[in-house]
Write a protein that holds these residues in place. Structure first.
Motif, PDB file in Angstrom:
ATOM      1  N   ARG A  12       0.609  -1.255  -0.061  1.00 27.67           N
ATOM      2  CA  ARG A  12       0.166  -0.066   0.080  1.00 27.67           C
ATOM      3  C   ARG A  12       1.003   1.303   0.064  1.00 27.67           C
ATOM      4  NH1 ARG A  12      -5.319  -0.215   1.276  1.00 27.67           N
ATOM      5  NH2 ARG A  12      -4.655  -2.177   1.701  1.00 27.67           N
ATOM      6  N   ILE A  25      -0.639  -0.795  -4.098  1.00 27.98           N
ATOM      7  CA  ILE A  25      -2.074   0.306  -4.320  1.00 27.98           C
ATOM      8  C   ILE A  25      -2.244   1.266  -3.700  1.00 27.98           C
ATOM      9  CG2 ILE A  25      -4.102  -0.344  -2.421  1.00 27.98           C
ATOM     10  CD1 ILE A  25      -3.368  -3.169  -2.289  1.00 27.98           C
ATOM     11  N   ASP A  28      -3.876   4.687  -1.617  1.00 25.86           N
ATOM     12  CA  ASP A  28      -5.176   4.874  -0.960  1.00 25.86           C
ATOM     13  C   ASP A  28      -4.272   5.957  -0.508  1.00 25.86           C
ATOM     14  OD1 ASP A  28      -6.524   4.681   0.597  1.00 25.86           O
ATOM     15  OD2 ASP A  28      -5.612   2.480   1.983  1.00 25.86           O
ATOM     16  N   THR A  72     -12.370  -0.103  -9.285  1.00 26.38           N
ATOM     17  CA  THR A  72     -11.136  -0.812  -8.551  1.00 26.38           C
ATOM     18  C   THR A  72     -11.090  -0.752  -6.906  1.00 26.38           C
ATOM     19  OG1 THR A  72      -9.689   0.271 -10.919  1.00 26.38           O
ATOM     20  CG2 THR A  72      -8.156  -1.050  -9.623  1.00 26.38           C
ATOM     21  N   TYR A  73     -11.086  -0.135  -6.516  1.00 26.83           N
ATOM     22  CA  TYR A  73     -10.510  -0.135  -5.234  1.00 26.83           C
ATOM     23  C   TYR A  73     -11.007  -0.210  -4.292  1.00 26.83           C
ATOM     24  CZ  TYR A  73      -6.001   0.471  -7.220  1.00 26.83           C
ATOM     25  OH  TYR A  73      -5.356   0.767  -7.752  1.00 26.83           O
TER      26      TYR A  73
END
Ligand SMILES: *Cc1c(COP(=O)(O)O)cnc(C)c1O
Length: 403
Positions: free
Chosen positions: A72, A93, A95, A350-351
């Motif tokens: 992340r 990822i 965030d 996507t998230y």
């Protein structure tokens, strides 16, 4: 039309580019390393690696510090897409955690409270040129074993005060790597271009290889191809040890960069002058908030890429679109920077991110309006902007009270 941002190109810039074009080098040549050395020296940093754009600079930085797919990377939602897409592009990822309303930058408390075990890097953005709270952000990140990348695309040659000392963006202990952009709307330009700056030898070496396919050509760096028959390392020999990009910048772009760098102090000075005039003109307007600073001392150190007002359009009885149209009728371009990145369809799809994730960033977005700010603005331009903003506020208020 006065645009919200614009490059300054002089005869000296044109001459520098022409000379580079005629030198026999087109891509990586002597101007690249000259530009890198000059930039590093200007900032006081140990290493500078020039690349094709700052999006590539961020990707390479994340790879250089060892970010792996699935890990992340936390950044500010109040930024250009690339601060987050760079992580996604290497399989990590992206965030987001919320901003503080005193600087519109990543909030260290929010960062600490939303920390997740798989977070391995924080990309701190210096919105509008004001530096993020780097000491506090790096404390949270490093206490949790994560690295800090400073996305200083807005903060070329920015500085900030901390504990009675002035620190330079790109050369302070709270970022592992710092990235800059030379896109034409930024403080100085190479057309397209970016710079990776670090004091860490390992990261610099990795970034240099990752800029050109992860290839190394220095014998000390070789690990060998494995089989005895391939052991002879002649002058042709190179190795690819990591998966890299082609993010090279051309020699003539770096010639432009060198020429721009010689005037960058005057660019900053003019930007600060204009901001000072805007602040004086807009400080007492109803329903308008001039840019806030976390630390007032930083007024003279901020590099001011953007001048963003927070306007309560509803209280003025107006909409932002109408406000921008009215400014446009006065010949003034304006821009909204930024839509919280996680609200973009791709990030939601996507998230699973959605509205409510970062309330401060959303509140900021609803009020933000960036006005023209670039060094070649004349005093007449500055007055045109000031008068138009004031009269648009007055008109809107008037219409609002009649409605
Ligand atoms: C402009 C910008 C980038 C991307 O820069 P490019 O050189 O256009 O790739 C990344 N982050 C921020 C904050 C920017 O403003």
């Amino acid at each position: 039309m006065i645009p919200y941002g614009k490059q300054s190109i002089t005869e000296a810039d044109k001459k520098a580019v022409e000379e580079a074009l005629c030198s026999g080098w087109l891509t990586t040549g002597p101007k690249v390393s000259e530009f890198e050395s000059a930039f590093a020296e200007k900032i006081g940093a140990k290493h500078a690696i020039a690349v094709s754009n700052a999006t590539a600079a961020l990707q390479i930085s994340l790879l250089a510090v060892g970010i792996k797919p699935g890990q992340r990377v936390v950044t500010s939602p109040n930024t250009f897409l690339a601060s987050a897409t760079s992580a996604a592009l290497i399989g990590a990822i992206p965030d987001f955690c919320d901003i503080e309303l005193t600087s519109y930058n990543l909030c260290p408390t929010s960062l600490a409270n939303s920390w997740q075990a798989d977070t391995k890097a924080v990309v701190a953005v210096d919105y509008a040129g004001q530096t993020a709270n780097m000491p506090a952000i790096s404390k949270v990140a490093r206490d949790n074993g994560a690295v800090v990348i400073e996305d200083a695309c807005h903060a070329v040659l920015g500085e900030f005060e901390y504990q009675d000392k002035v620190h330079q963006v790109g050369n302070h202990p709270w970022a592992d790597i710092t990235t800059f952009s030379f896109h034409p709307v930024k403080t100085m330009t190479t057309g397209e271009g970016g710079m990776i700056v670090t004091n860490n030898d390992e990261y610099a070496r990795a970034a240099k290889a990752l800029r050109t396919h992860g290839m190394v050509r220095t014998p000390d760096d070789f690990t060998g191809l494995g089989d005895a028959q391939f052991i002879e390392h002649g002058p042709w020999y190179y190795e690819m040890q990591h998966l890299g990009l082609n993010a090279r910048i051309t020699d003539f772009q770096c010639a432009l960069g060198l020429s721009q760098l010689s005037r960058v102090d005057s660019f900053l000075e003019r930007r600060r002058e204009i901001v000072h005039q805007y602040n004086n003109a807009f400080a007492n307007l109803d329903h308008v908030q001039i840019p806030e600073l976390r630390n007032q001392a930083d007024a003279k150190f901020t590099s001011w890429h953007l001048y963003t007002l927070l306007v309560d359009f509803a209280a003025l009885g107006n909409t932002r679109s109408d406000f921008m149209t009215t400014l446009g009728n006065h010949g003034i371009g304006s821009q909204v920077l930024y839509i919280p990145v996680y609200l973009q369809p791709w990030f939601r799809n996507t998230y699973g991110y959605g509205s409510g994730k970062c309330p401060n960033a959303e509140a900021f977005y609803l009020k933000a309006l960036s006005l023209p700010l670039f060094p070649s603005m004349t005093q007449a331009d500055v007055h045109t902007v000031i008068n138009a903003v004031k009269s648009t506020c007055d008109r809107a208020k008037h219409q609002g009270s009649e409605a």
